[in-house]
Design a protein around this motif. Structure first.
Motif, short mmCIF file in Angstrom:
data_model
loop_
_atom_site.label_atom_id
_atom_site.label_comp_id
_atom_site.label_asym_id
_atom_site.label_seq_id
_atom_site.Cartn_x
_atom_site.Cartn_y
_atom_site.Cartn_z
N UNK A 227 0.83 -1.21 0.00
CA UNK A 227 0.00 0.00 0.00
C UNK A 227 0.86 1.26 0.00
N UNK A 228 1.97 1.22 0.72
CA UNK A 228 2.89 2.36 0.73
C UNK A 228 3.45 2.59 -0.66
N UNK A 229 3.83 1.53 -1.35
CA UNK A 229 4.34 1.67 -2.71
C UNK A 229 3.30 2.28 -3.63
N UNK A 230 2.07 1.84 -3.50
CA UNK A 230 0.99 2.32 -4.37
C UNK A 230 0.77 3.82 -4.22
N UNK A 231 0.68 4.31 -2.98
CA UNK A 231 0.38 5.73 -2.79
C UNK A 231 1.56 6.62 -3.19
N UNK A 232 2.78 6.06 -3.24
CA UNK A 232 3.92 6.86 -3.65
C UNK A 232 4.05 6.95 -5.17
N UNK A 233 3.85 5.84 -5.86
CA UNK A 233 4.11 5.81 -7.29
C UNK A 233 3.20 6.74 -8.08
N UNK A 234 1.95 6.90 -7.66
CA UNK A 234 0.99 7.65 -8.47
C UNK A 234 1.39 9.11 -8.59
N UNK A 235 1.84 9.74 -7.52
CA UNK A 235 2.22 11.16 -7.59
C UNK A 235 3.45 11.37 -8.46
N UNK A 236 4.36 10.41 -8.43
CA UNK A 236 5.59 10.55 -9.21
C UNK A 236 5.32 10.53 -10.71
N UNK A 237 4.21 9.92 -11.12
CA UNK A 237 3.83 9.95 -12.54
C UNK A 237 3.64 11.39 -12.99
N UNK A 238 2.88 12.16 -12.22
CA UNK A 238 2.59 13.54 -12.58
C UNK A 238 3.82 14.43 -12.42
N UNK A 239 4.61 14.17 -11.39
CA UNK A 239 5.81 14.98 -11.15
C UNK A 239 6.75 14.94 -12.34
N UNK A 240 7.04 13.73 -12.81
CA UNK A 240 8.02 13.60 -13.88
C UNK A 240 7.44 13.90 -15.26
N UNK A 241 6.17 13.57 -15.48
CA UNK A 241 5.56 13.91 -16.78
C UNK A 241 5.42 15.42 -16.93
N UNK A 242 5.09 16.12 -15.84
CA UNK A 242 5.01 17.57 -15.90
C UNK A 242 6.36 18.19 -16.22
N UNK A 243 7.42 17.64 -15.66
CA UNK A 243 8.76 18.14 -15.97
C UNK A 243 9.10 17.90 -17.44
#
Length: 350
Positions: A227-243
């Motif tokens: 569950x910890x992995x799941x809630x972390x990975x989703x935000x990183x999608x937007x962080x790096x795609x926005x960059x």
């Protein structure tokens, strides 16, 4: 409104690229953002799981060749993968990510400034990884029954014999694959990636994550780890795609994706993480393992909780940085990483 502000106040190459289809393309990106945050499908993850399993068995076979142990295959697999499988896998990831970034730089140099091409490549590779692993984690979690009923993370976790909580093969593959990624991340973070102002905080994040994954895997507290992995990975999608959008000067797309970053971070890391995961780890886990099932207290449980709370402190700190970026964007029309060092910014401006 924000996308219009970004297009008006900064150079936006996406208008020239898409022409009349610019607004429909923005709406499509916004719809994808909304889908990922609110209605992600676990079924997407099953398509990547076969490749992850192949990588795990190949890594185990390498370890077996060195140690003299029996090589495992999906047909004769029993029990659990040893933690040693992360060694060849993480080293392979270092090489794989490095080559992927170099190839991406060759492709993107026609669309981005020379100084931005390496940054785009780094973010694109990370975004691809987090997207795959977010849906794969959802697929693994959905195969069992501990989300959203987090109490099921703890029943029989410390039992022995046939009642002991088992680790399905797909969970082991996902778990150790993620652990290998964070080990490779430390190597790349210290030796290859650009040094930002939060270098030591990011290094601490990687070390805490590796400690959490390794400890929870060996002590059978793996469900809360998933569950910890799941809630972390989703935000990183937007962080790096926005960059990525920012580095090729598709500023209106970067703004739309930035909205997804703020939304996903606030919901997953600042709401679900403390209210569901931290509560489950510190309250439900204690009640079930020690009071209901009567197991003796053990160090790993308390250490796990301390590490989880450290992660929450980091979540709040990074959200503060995200809000700083949002403020500068709205007030000054500038969308940039506030973690960049001043000398790097001055060099870019020159």
């Amino acid at each position: 409104i924000l996308s219009t502000v970004a297009a008006a106040m900064g150079e936006d190459h996406s208008r020239r690229v898409f022409g009349l289809f610019h607004k429909p393309a923005l709406l499509a990106v916004l719809a994808i953002d909304f889908y990922i945050v609110c209605f992600p499908s676990p079924d997407i993850g099953k398509y990547a799981m076969d490749l992850i399993q192949r990588a795990m068995f190949l890594s185990q076979n390498v370890v077996a060749a060195v140690t003299g142990e029996e090589a495992m295959t999906p047909e004769n697999f029993e029990g659990e993968f040893p933690l040693t499988v992360v060694i060849p896998l993480s080293l392979s990831m270092v090489l794989g990510f490095y080559l992927a970034e170099k190839f991406c730089q060759i492709v993107v140099k026609h669309f981005a400034e020379p100084t931005d091409a390496p940054k785009f490549a780094e973010c694109f590779v990370r975004c691809s990884y987090y997207t795959i692993m977010f849906f794969t984690s959802l697929y693994v979690i959905n195969s069992e029954n501990y989300w959203p009923n987090t109490k099921n993370c703890w029943y029989n976790a410390r039992s022995t014999g046939p009642d002991r909580l088992q680790k399905p093969l797909i969970l082991q593959c996902n778990y150790l694959f993620e652990m290998s990624y964070y080990i490779s991340g430390i190597i790349l973070h210290t030796l290859v990636d650009e040094k930002l102002t939060d270098f030591w905080i990011m290094l601490l994040h990687h070390l805490v994550t590796i400690a959490l994954l390794g400890l929870s895997y060996t002590t059978n507290l793996h469900r809360i780890g998933m569950l910890v992995l799941m809630v972390h990975d989703v935000s990183d999608i937007f962080l790096d795609s926005g960059k990525c959008f920012h580095f090729v000067k598709w500023e209106s797309f970067a703004t739309v994706t930035f909205i997804g970053l703020i939304s996903s971070w606030a919901y997953y890391r600042l709401f679900l993480y403390p209210t569901k995961l931290l509560y489950s780890a510190s309250i439900e886990g204690y009640d079930i393992i020690f009071r209901l099932e009567g197991h003796e207290p053990f160090f790993a449980f308390y250490f796990l909780n301390v590490m989880l709370y450290i992660l929450q402190v980091l979540h709040v700190y990074w959200f503060y940085l995200i809000l700083q970026v949002a403020y500068k964007h709205v007030k000054e029309g500038e969308l940039r990483d506030v973690r960049m060092k001043k000398d790097a910014l001055n060099k870019k401006a020159e």
